[in-house]
Enzyme design. Sequence first.
Site, PDB file in Angstrom:
ATOM      1  N   ASP A   1       3.183   6.316  -0.918  1.00  0.00           N
ATOM      2  CA  ASP A   1       2.870   5.502   0.236  1.00  0.00           C
ATOM      3  C   ASP A   1       1.913   4.411  -0.261  1.00  0.00           C
ATOM      4  OD1 ASP A   1       2.588   4.655   2.957  1.00  0.00           O
ATOM      5  OD2 ASP A   1       0.690   5.754   3.034  1.00  0.00           O
TER       6      ASP A   1
ATOM      7  N   ASP B   1      -0.362   1.800   1.954  1.00  0.00           N
ATOM      8  CA  ASP B   1      -1.617   1.540   2.650  1.00  0.00           C
ATOM      9  C   ASP B   1      -2.429   2.820   2.782  1.00  0.00           C
ATOM     10  OD1 ASP B   1      -2.916  -0.785   4.162  1.00  0.00           O
ATOM     11  OD2 ASP B   1      -3.170   0.929   5.510  1.00  0.00           O
TER      12      ASP B   1
END
Lengths: 306, 306
Positions: free
Chosen positions: A27, A29
């Site tokens: 992932d 952010d």
Amino acid sequence: MAASKCTRLGGELSRRFVASVDTVLFDCDGVLWRGDEAVPGAPELVNELKLRGKRVFYLTNNSTKTRAMYAEKLGRLGFGAEPSEVFGTAYCTAVYLRDMARLAGKVYLIGGQALSQELGAAGIPHLGQGPDPLTGGFSDWARVDRDPQVKAVVVGFDEHFNYMKLNRALQYLQDPSCLFIATNTDTRLPLEGGRAVPGTGCLVRAVETAAHRKAQVIGKPNSFIYDCVVKECGLEPSRTVMVGDRLDTDILMGSSCGIRTLLTLTGFSSLEDAKSYQKSGSDSMVPDYYVDSVADLLPALSEQDQ
Amino acid sequence: MAASKCTRLGGELSRRFVASVDTVLFDCDGVLWRGDEAVPGAPELVNELKLRGKRVFYLTNNSTKTRAMYAEKLGRLGFGAEPSEVFGTAYCTAVYLRDMARLAGKVYLIGGQALSQELGAAGIPHLGQGPDPLTGGFSDWARVDRDPQVKAVVVGFDEHFNYMKLNRALQYLQDPSCLFIATNTDTRLPLEGGRAVPGTGCLVRAVETAAHRKAQVIGKPNSFIYDCVVKECGLEPSRTVMVGDRLDTDILMGSSCGIRTLLTLTGFSSLEDAKSYQKSGSDSMVPDYYVDSVADLLPALSEQDQ
């Protein structure tokens, strides 16, 4: 590598873990960056993983960037990245409509430029992008022009979201054969300094409430993004790990896809959250491992030289 | 007047029912009118009830009209009505903030002119009314100016609802001491010809999703509107009936307030809906009585002359 769940990765365990992995799904952010700042040490880690022959992919629920825009941001923050390594919901939504739904019609789009570009690149005609100024009154809204070729409503992040767009979505979705797709249901977009603004999930809930229907969600925790990586690039699940900062999206998706999961504490979820899920028996939201930051894995890589 | 639930009112039963009632609480939309057309016979019924000494009050979740605006619409469609007989959520929200919450501060208002006028009439300072054009980007939105005197966010119907207003509400509601009030959670506003546009509930769900909080709801099925009638006008619950077209708002509120309930089939809910709740044991959503239209009660009134 059987292990009790929610184990801190460090030292020898960390070295063995890295050696057991061929493919790392990150992932972005809260994991590799926060807002516009890289997590310290994260670019070095990702670049070192690649130097050691590991494959790296970027899996993000954010629909505001195309694959190319993500690769540009990754490069700017110091991560080596190709567009083909990026699996965001703008791109994956277009893939879903083209390859899974085989949409024969147009999309009414609540979403921004990136979604529009990815739909266009997939050859999917669409309308709705940009501002939709308020005009008329109740009777006009109920009789608003509808394009009879629209066969799907897509809801992603759209800063131009307003009552007119909400109403247009409702008018299309009253036809039960009209598809209803949401890029993701994240409730907030986290920014630097603990600040946040409303996320796509708010827009999705508004449209769902009007339409009396639930959207099909492309983003994590649903597995479609993972399926896209598998289909396009192939991977060996037993030698793959999902690295994320959210238990209810990243970790849950990894668990349900049967791959190992690693929580990093630089983002949304805390170790207390994970322990709390563990106590309540919600195992699919408990990561196999956790680190304070992905940078904590760097020593395990350099030790492999010794 | 003990009766099995969900009984059709007609003939002698209808006559005895009307005789047993002193106060009639009417929902408006779908009961007395649809869009801008009176339900045939409804004005005659209401006026006849008043001639016979019954008291009539209008209880509506709609927040787009003040008491005076409702009295004007009622008069225009043939119903005799005074503003003091109207209990809408614009008025009742102002009463709640002034008398119950005793708000010492301003309101950030997502809502229209009627809500603004009723707040003003109650002496409650507020801001936010009207358009809020999109400007800036993520960082600007997260740092948007906040009036430190705002101590409550109110969400009612607002055709100017957009991402900026959603974001402002989130920024205020991140302070846990900031009140969060919704006028109602109706998902759609029904219009003539079976058409509908998105209702206040869509906006409320969007703000709740962003804020990670649930709003306190003023409208039906909550009892606050009923409590306002009781406090301002007094009534004898055993001689009062709530007449409505929605099982999940009007009938549920009547049941929970311990008064009799009458479903009319000119609006949202069907007899099948009621029977289905009855089968599943959801008694509080099953009306005591039903009629095809409130006009069906007219013969019971004229027969009282004979």
